[in-house]
Write a protein that holds these residues in place. Structure first.
Motif, mmCIF file in Angstrom:
data_model
loop_
_atom_site.group_PDB
_atom_site.id
_atom_site.type_symbol
_atom_site.label_atom_id
_atom_site.label_comp_id
_atom_site.label_asym_id
_atom_site.label_seq_id
_atom_site.Cartn_x
_atom_site.Cartn_y
_atom_site.Cartn_z
ATOM 1 N N SER A 28 1.049 -1.337 0.165
ATOM 2 C CA SER A 28 -0.006 -0.083 0.038
ATOM 3 C C SER A 28 1.007 1.316 0.046
ATOM 4 C CB SER A 28 -1.042 -0.022 1.149
ATOM 5 O OG SER A 28 -0.310 -0.538 2.522
ATOM 6 N N THR A 29 2.143 1.310 -0.526
ATOM 7 C CA THR A 29 2.899 2.450 -0.463
ATOM 8 C C THR A 29 2.657 3.163 -1.841
ATOM 9 O OG1 THR A 29 4.824 1.110 -1.134
ATOM 10 C CG2 THR A 29 4.528 1.555 0.800
ATOM 11 N N SER A 30 1.824 2.369 -2.893
ATOM 12 C CA SER A 30 1.445 3.280 -4.050
ATOM 13 C C SER A 30 0.199 2.445 -4.676
ATOM 14 C CB SER A 30 2.516 3.103 -5.259
ATOM 15 O OG SER A 30 2.910 1.769 -5.516
ATOM 16 N N GLY A 31 -0.159 3.183 -5.815
ATOM 17 C CA GLY A 31 -1.327 2.451 -6.400
ATOM 18 C C GLY A 31 -2.640 2.098 -5.813
ATOM 19 N N ILE A 32 -3.113 1.120 -6.276
ATOM 20 C CA ILE A 32 -4.511 0.484 -5.541
ATOM 21 C C ILE A 32 -4.357 0.394 -4.135
ATOM 22 C CG2 ILE A 32 -5.995 -1.176 -5.443
ATOM 23 C CD1 ILE A 32 -5.244 -2.023 -8.508
ATOM 24 N N GLY A 33 -3.265 -0.323 -3.616
ATOM 25 C CA GLY A 33 -3.194 -0.478 -2.223
ATOM 26 C C GLY A 33 -3.307 0.809 -1.520
ATOM 27 N N ASN A 101 -5.258 -8.275 0.616
ATOM 28 C CA ASN A 101 -4.271 -8.819 0.072
ATOM 29 C C ASN A 101 -4.080 -8.206 -1.342
ATOM 30 O OD1 ASN A 101 -3.295 -10.791 2.148
ATOM 31 N ND2 ASN A 101 -5.249 -11.692 1.633
ATOM 32 N N ASN A 102 -3.007 -7.130 -1.389
ATOM 33 C CA ASN A 102 -3.174 -6.393 -2.642
ATOM 34 C C ASN A 102 -1.719 -6.525 -3.190
ATOM 35 O OD1 ASN A 102 -3.657 -3.974 -4.209
ATOM 36 N ND2 ASN A 102 -2.052 -3.387 -3.017
ATOM 37 N N ALA A 103 -0.597 -6.651 -2.537
ATOM 38 C CA ALA A 103 0.917 -6.478 -2.991
ATOM 39 C C ALA A 103 0.982 -7.280 -4.348
ATOM 40 C CB ALA A 103 1.621 -7.078 -2.011
ATOM 41 N N ALA A 166 2.771 -16.207 -15.565
ATOM 42 C CA ALA A 166 2.736 -16.332 -13.799
ATOM 43 C C ALA A 166 1.678 -15.561 -13.449
ATOM 44 C CB ALA A 166 4.135 -15.642 -13.503
ATOM 45 N N TYR A 167 1.292 -14.302 -13.889
ATOM 46 C CA TYR A 167 0.455 -13.257 -13.314
ATOM 47 C C TYR A 167 -0.994 -13.828 -13.329
ATOM 48 C CZ TYR A 167 -1.693 -8.674 -12.334
ATOM 49 O OH TYR A 167 -2.454 -7.600 -11.707
ATOM 50 N N VAL A 168 -1.436 -14.570 -14.901
ATOM 51 C CA VAL A 168 -2.583 -14.998 -14.783
ATOM 52 C C VAL A 168 -2.918 -16.243 -13.865
ATOM 53 C CG1 VAL A 168 -4.268 -16.126 -16.673
ATOM 54 C CG2 VAL A 168 -2.967 -13.975 -17.235
ATOM 55 N N TRP A 199 -7.816 -2.134 -15.949
ATOM 56 C CA TRP A 199 -6.646 -1.475 -16.031
ATOM 57 C C TRP A 199 -6.871 -0.261 -14.973
ATOM 58 C CZ3 TRP A 199 -2.590 -3.581 -18.063
ATOM 59 C CH2 TRP A 199 -2.688 -4.255 -19.317
ATOM 60 N N VAL A 200 -5.865 -0.170 -14.269
ATOM 61 C CA VAL A 200 -5.811 1.166 -13.280
ATOM 62 C C VAL A 200 -4.201 1.669 -13.644
ATOM 63 C CG1 VAL A 200 -5.853 1.919 -11.135
ATOM 64 C CG2 VAL A 200 -6.981 -0.376 -11.462
ATOM 65 N N LEU A 201 -4.148 2.906 -14.003
ATOM 66 C CA LEU A 201 -2.972 3.640 -14.311
ATOM 67 C C LEU A 201 -1.988 3.859 -13.213
ATOM 68 C CD1 LEU A 201 -1.657 4.543 -16.704
ATOM 69 C CD2 LEU A 201 -2.668 6.809 -16.554
ATOM 70 N N THR A 202 -1.440 2.470 -12.646
ATOM 71 C CA THR A 202 -0.456 2.947 -11.739
ATOM 72 C C THR A 202 0.841 2.314 -12.076
ATOM 73 O OG1 THR A 202 -0.687 0.190 -11.171
ATOM 74 C CG2 THR A 202 -2.253 1.777 -10.054
ATOM 75 N N ASP A 203 1.875 2.581 -11.327
ATOM 76 C CA ASP A 203 3.158 2.045 -11.536
ATOM 77 C C ASP A 203 3.361 0.818 -12.272
ATOM 78 O OD1 ASP A 203 3.993 4.504 -10.284
ATOM 79 O OD2 ASP A 203 4.840 3.506 -8.583
HETATM 80 P P1 NAD Z 1 2.011 -0.900 -7.773
HETATM 81 O O1 NAD Z 1 3.229 -1.250 -8.379
HETATM 82 O O2 NAD Z 1 1.527 0.832 -7.926
HETATM 83 O O3 NAD Z 1 1.622 -1.422 -6.222
HETATM 84 C C1 NAD Z 1 2.223 -2.544 -5.904
HETATM 85 C C2 NAD Z 1 2.736 -2.430 -4.168
HETATM 86 O O4 NAD Z 1 3.236 -3.820 -3.987
HETATM 87 C C3 NAD Z 1 3.711 -1.398 -4.083
HETATM 88 O O5 NAD Z 1 3.395 -0.772 -2.675
HETATM 89 C C4 NAD Z 1 4.915 -2.162 -3.810
HETATM 90 O O6 NAD Z 1 5.779 -1.611 -3.016
HETATM 91 C C5 NAD Z 1 4.243 -3.363 -3.160
HETATM 92 N N1 NAD Z 1 5.100 -4.643 -3.227
HETATM 93 C C6 NAD Z 1 5.934 -5.167 -4.095
HETATM 94 N N2 NAD Z 1 6.452 -6.226 -3.804
HETATM 95 C C7 NAD Z 1 6.477 -6.479 -2.596
HETATM 96 C C8 NAD Z 1 6.867 -7.305 -1.653
HETATM 97 N N3 NAD Z 1 7.674 -8.285 -1.915
HETATM 98 N N4 NAD Z 1 6.443 -7.169 -0.241
HETATM 99 C C9 NAD Z 1 5.760 -6.103 -0.136
HETATM 100 N N5 NAD Z 1 5.001 -5.339 -0.868
HETATM 101 C C10 NAD Z 1 5.376 -5.560 -2.153
HETATM 102 O O7 NAD Z 1 0.854 -1.573 -8.565
HETATM 103 P P2 NAD Z 1 -0.573 -1.654 -8.469
HETATM 104 O O8 NAD Z 1 -1.282 -1.610 -9.765
HETATM 105 O O9 NAD Z 1 -1.361 -0.880 -7.530
HETATM 106 O O10 NAD Z 1 -1.004 -3.160 -7.975
HETATM 107 C C11 NAD Z 1 -1.642 -3.448 -6.726
HETATM 108 C C12 NAD Z 1 -2.269 -4.775 -7.014
HETATM 109 O O11 NAD Z 1 -3.495 -4.897 -7.991
HETATM 110 C C13 NAD Z 1 -1.474 -5.981 -7.533
HETATM 111 O O12 NAD Z 1 -1.990 -7.271 -6.734
HETATM 112 C C14 NAD Z 1 -1.969 -6.082 -9.035
HETATM 113 O O13 NAD Z 1 -1.744 -7.338 -9.651
HETATM 114 C C15 NAD Z 1 -3.380 -5.547 -8.764
HETATM 115 N N6 NAD Z 1 -3.927 -5.137 -10.024
HETATM 116 C C16 NAD Z 1 -3.627 -4.148 -10.836
HETATM 117 C C17 NAD Z 1 -4.139 -3.661 -11.708
HETATM 118 C C18 NAD Z 1 -3.773 -2.384 -12.655
HETATM 119 O O14 NAD Z 1 -4.336 -2.276 -13.635
HETATM 120 N N7 NAD Z 1 -2.936 -1.603 -12.027
HETATM 121 C C19 NAD Z 1 -5.456 -4.417 -12.185
HETATM 122 C C20 NAD Z 1 -5.692 -5.566 -11.683
HETATM 123 C C21 NAD Z 1 -5.077 -5.809 -10.399
#
Ligand code: NAD
Length: 272
Positions: A28-33, A101-103, A166-168, A199-203
């Motif tokens: 949760s330091t960026s993006g969706i989390g 559970n988001n990481a 792997a992701y799927v 799609w979410v526009l994250t890192d």
């Molecule tokens: P993001 O890269 O912005 O965030 C990922 C987060 O996970 C960061 O806080 C990062 O520091 C953390 N992280 C990475 N490795 C880690 C580890 N070993 N231990 C602890 N933390 C760790 O990406 P996001 O897009 O916000 O992704 C968050 C979740 O959402 C993921 O599970 C991703 O698969 C899922 N998701 C993303 C999208 C999208 O379009 N962005 C779509 C569907 C699902």
């Protein structure tokens, strides 16, 4: 009391319905989390942040959430590839009510070129970490008669795309784990669901757009529009606030019968 006051009290009571709940949001330091953590904090929950990044930047985020929403906000740098660190973050948080559970990480390549170490890392972070955190949090939830486990899966938990083996695989597994967790907690005040964003526009996605722009000799903006248009009939990125709002709803009483399912939030991607 005037009508306006009653409305304010009502709004505050419903908005702050997660007051005194403890929530862990992995990654949760960026993006969706981070978006989900902010929404849970806005609803009154004390939140435990987790993930990697610049220490000063993370501290700024932590402080601002605590101040803006008047909740406790702590941070753990637990590595989601390490079961003992996952155990420590769960046990260190106290009586965990909400576990998100988001990481997650991504790697894009054909199976024949896919580095085995990338496979292992994606399975560990995107899939196995959800098992370990649930394992350590769920017994307390059952004992206390309230718990919400929300797995941030993906549209890729339901359908596939090439070059994302792997992701799927990991995201399909998370949807399966969600169903088992729901069966094992049914009738005990605990629910478990998977949110499946498009799609979410994250890192994580920006890196994929940059890779495609480099490969195709196009600009980031061109590739961004192409990428979302390929999958989303609405041609719009999902906003993190939408995922946060859905998470807050799933934590409330009105969602007590929603369990063991996935909820898509993908602009129509998986309706096709
Ligand atoms: P993001 O890269 O912005 O965030 C990922 C987060 O996970 C960061 O806080 C990062 O520091 C953390 N992280 C990475 N490795 C880690 C580890 N070993 N231990 C602890 N933390 C760790 O990406 P996001 O897009 O916000 O992704 C968050 C979740 O959402 C993921 O599970 C991703 O698969 C899922 N998701 C993303 C999208 C999208 O379009 N962005 C779509 C569907 C699902």
């Amino acid at each position: 009391m005037r009508r306006g006051d009653i409305l304010t009290i009502y709004t505050e009571a419903t908005m702050r319905n997660l007051k005194n709940k403890i929530a862990i949001i992995t990654g949760s330091t960026s993006g969706i989390g981070l978006g989900v953590a902010r929404s849970l904090a806005e609803a009154g929950a004390d939140v435990v942040l987790n993930g990697f990044g610049d220490a000063a930047e993370i501290e700024k985020i932590r402080e601002s959430i605590a101040k803006e929403f008047g909740v406790k906000c702590t941070y753990s740098n637990a590595d989601m590839t390490k079961p003992d660190e996952i155990k420590a973050i769960v046990e260190g948080a106290g009586a965990v009510d909400i576990l998100v559970n988001n990481a997650g990480i991504q790697h894009v390549d054909l199976i024949e070129n896919f580095p085995p170490e990338k496979w292992d890392a994606i399975i560990a972070i995107n899939q196995s970490s959800a098992f370990h955190s649930t394992k350590y949090a769920v017994a307390g939830m059952k004992k206390r008669g309230y718990g919400r486990i929300i797995n941030i899966a993906s549209a890729h938990g339901l359908v596939a795309s090439a070059q994302k083996s792997a992701y799927v695989a990991a995201k399909h597994a998370v949807v399966g784990l969600t169903k088992v967790t729901a069966l094992e907690t049914a009738g005990q005040g605990v629910t478990c669901n998977a949110i499946c964003p498009g799609w979410v526009l994250t890192d994580l996605v920006k890196a994929q757009i940059e890779k495609r722009a480099k490969e195709n000799g196009t600009s980031f903006d061109e590739e961004k529009i192409k990428l979302v248009g390929e999958k989303h009939p609405d041609k719009e990125f999902v906003q993190v606030e939408e995922i946060g709002a859905l998470t807050v709803f799933l934590c409330g009483d009105m969602a007590k019968s929603i369990t063991g399912t996935h909820i898509s939030i993908d602009g129509g991607w998986t309706a096709q």
